[in-house]
Write an enzyme that holds these catalytic residues in place. Structure first.
Site, PDB file in Angstrom:
ATOM      1  N   ARG A 193      -3.754  16.557   5.053  1.00 11.53           N
ATOM      2  CA  ARG A 193      -3.239  17.446   4.007  1.00 11.53           C
ATOM      3  C   ARG A 193      -2.194  18.377   4.632  1.00 11.53           C
ATOM      4  O   ARG A 193      -2.371  18.847   5.765  1.00 11.53           O
ATOM      5  CB  ARG A 193      -4.368  18.275   3.399  1.00 11.53           C
ATOM      6  N   GLU A 225       4.032  19.779  -1.782  1.00  6.77           N
ATOM      7  CA  GLU A 225       4.473  18.411  -2.068  1.00  6.77           C
ATOM      8  C   GLU A 225       5.052  18.382  -3.466  1.00  6.77           C
ATOM      9  O   GLU A 225       4.393  18.872  -4.385  1.00  6.77           O
ATOM     10  CB  GLU A 225       3.301  17.435  -1.954  1.00  6.77           C
ATOM     11  N   HIS A 269       3.702  10.941   1.061  1.00  9.22           N
ATOM     12  CA  HIS A 269       2.266  10.812   0.779  1.00  9.22           C
ATOM     13  C   HIS A 269       1.920   9.391   0.292  1.00  9.22           C
ATOM     14  O   HIS A 269       1.417   9.221  -0.820  1.00  9.22           O
ATOM     15  CB  HIS A 269       1.819  11.879  -0.242  1.00  9.22           C
TER      16      HIS A 269
HETATM   17  C1  DGY Z   1      -6.440  10.751  -0.887  1.00 11.84           C
HETATM   18  O1  DGY Z   1      -7.023   9.810  -1.440  1.00 11.84           O
HETATM   19  O2  DGY Z   1      -7.003  11.818  -0.639  1.00 11.84           O
HETATM   20  C2  DGY Z   1      -5.026  10.526  -0.468  1.00 11.84           C
HETATM   21  O3  DGY Z   1      -4.434  11.652   0.026  1.00 11.84           O
HETATM   22  C3  DGY Z   1      -4.213   9.916  -1.585  1.00 11.84           C
HETATM   23  O4  DGY Z   1      -4.619   8.614  -1.732  1.00 11.84           O
END
Ligand code: DGY
Length: 328
Positions: free
Chosen positions: A241, A270, A289
């Protein structure tokens, strides 16, 4: 009037899961490329019994108030659930689902792709060729970092951290260090991994790859001090993250050569601001992402998210249940 439960799906997800949701519920699907605005979202969820959400939606007290007391389940189409106020959901007996397992290898693959791209300067040199700067073979040009036999430092040895460590260890003969709140026996046994404190990991790793949950103890962990503790040849990778990193500090470290390069799948915010200085650096590889963006991962996520939603509507245990304490 439909007797099926009303649900709101905050974005179109693969048919694999969506089809079952559409058959079993009275669903409205937000079919735009961008997420609904907050105001629109709060209106759309009013009166719903279930919501299938994405990581772009903040699921908090305001969200639950707007939905109303009949809300039974929020099925998050992601393994991460830092967008959800879980204690608040539990207090209101709203079940929260996530999608673990199906994106493990895809995410670790992407972490490794970023690692090799940043270490071997792939993106920078592709641009160099495209911009027609390639004049000859350069004995001293474009020198990157070796991977084989180096040390990978994994921050957060969960499923994805383990998969990344396994690829690095068996594929590139790397020594594995990890930092985690708990000892991870399969990593110790199968990868001869060593659990160390964060300072040791930063100082001894050639590559640092973040796979931890975002929580108060990991938010901002990668700051000026952390980058200064890393090797000048180090490559920093984040597929977890964005808020794990103080982006300005990463920029300074990369610009000053305090670390060699970085590869990011996630940023804060983001999308990354178009004038973020990180975008000007040749030694920072940023992708939007995409770690779970493979056919089987996204289909798997859709299937689990649909299961979670439909089970939650019946007040049954979810297939992947973040807050089992919310129900019985
Ligand atoms: C998640 O699943 O947490 C990813 O960041 C996106 O697929």
């Amino acid at each position: 009037m439909s007797t099926k439960p009303r649900v709101f799906v905050t974005r179109r997800i693969p048919e694999f899961g969506l089809k079952r949701v559409l058959e079993a519920t009275d669903a409205e699907v937000w079919d735009e490329p961008l997420p609904p605005s907050r105001d629109v979202l709060l209106k759309k969820i009013a009166g719903c019994e279930g919501v299938l959400s994405l990581l772009t939606e903040r699921v908090d007290a305001e969200f639950f108030d707007a939905a109303g007391p009949q809300l039974k389940v929020v099925s998050n189409y992601a393994v991460g659930f830092n967008n959800v106020d879980v204690p608040e959901a539990t207090r209101r007996k709203v079940r929260i689902g996530n999608t673990p397992g199906v994106l493990t290898e895809a995410t670790a693959d992407l972490a490794f792709a970023l690692l090799i791209s940043a270490a071997r300067r792939i993106v920078e040199t592709v641009k160099y060729v495209q911009e027609k700067h390639w004049k000859t073979w350069e004995p001293l040009g474009h020198i990157g970092q070796d991977l084989c036999g180096k040390t990978i430092g994994i921050v957060g040895m969960g499923r994805i951290g383990y998969a990344m460590a396994r690829k690095c260890h068996f594929g590139w003969d790397m020594r594995v260090l990890y930092h985690d709140t708990r000892q991870v026996e399969p990593a110790d046994r199968d990868l001869q991994a060593q659990r160390v404190d964060i300072d040791t990991l930063l100082a001894e790793s050639d590559f640092v790859s973040v796979h931890a949950d975002l929580n108060p103890s990991t938010k901002g962990l990668f700051n000026r001090d952390a980058f200064r503790k890393m090797k000048r040849t180090a490559v920093f990778i984040n597929t977890a993250r964005g808020p794990h990193v103080i982006q300005k500090d990463l920029y300074d470290a990369l610009k000053a050569g305090e670390i060699f390069a970085a590869g990011l799948d996630v940023t804060d915010p983001e999308p990354i601001a178009v004038d973020d200085p990180l975008l000007t650096l040749p030694n920072c590889v940023i992708v939007p992402h995409i770690a779970s963006a493979t056919v089987s991962s996204r289909n798997g996520m859709a299937e689990i998210a649909a299961d979670n939603l439909l089970l939650g509507l019946k007040r049954e245990p979810l297939r992947a249940w973040v807050n089992p304490e919310s129900g019985n």
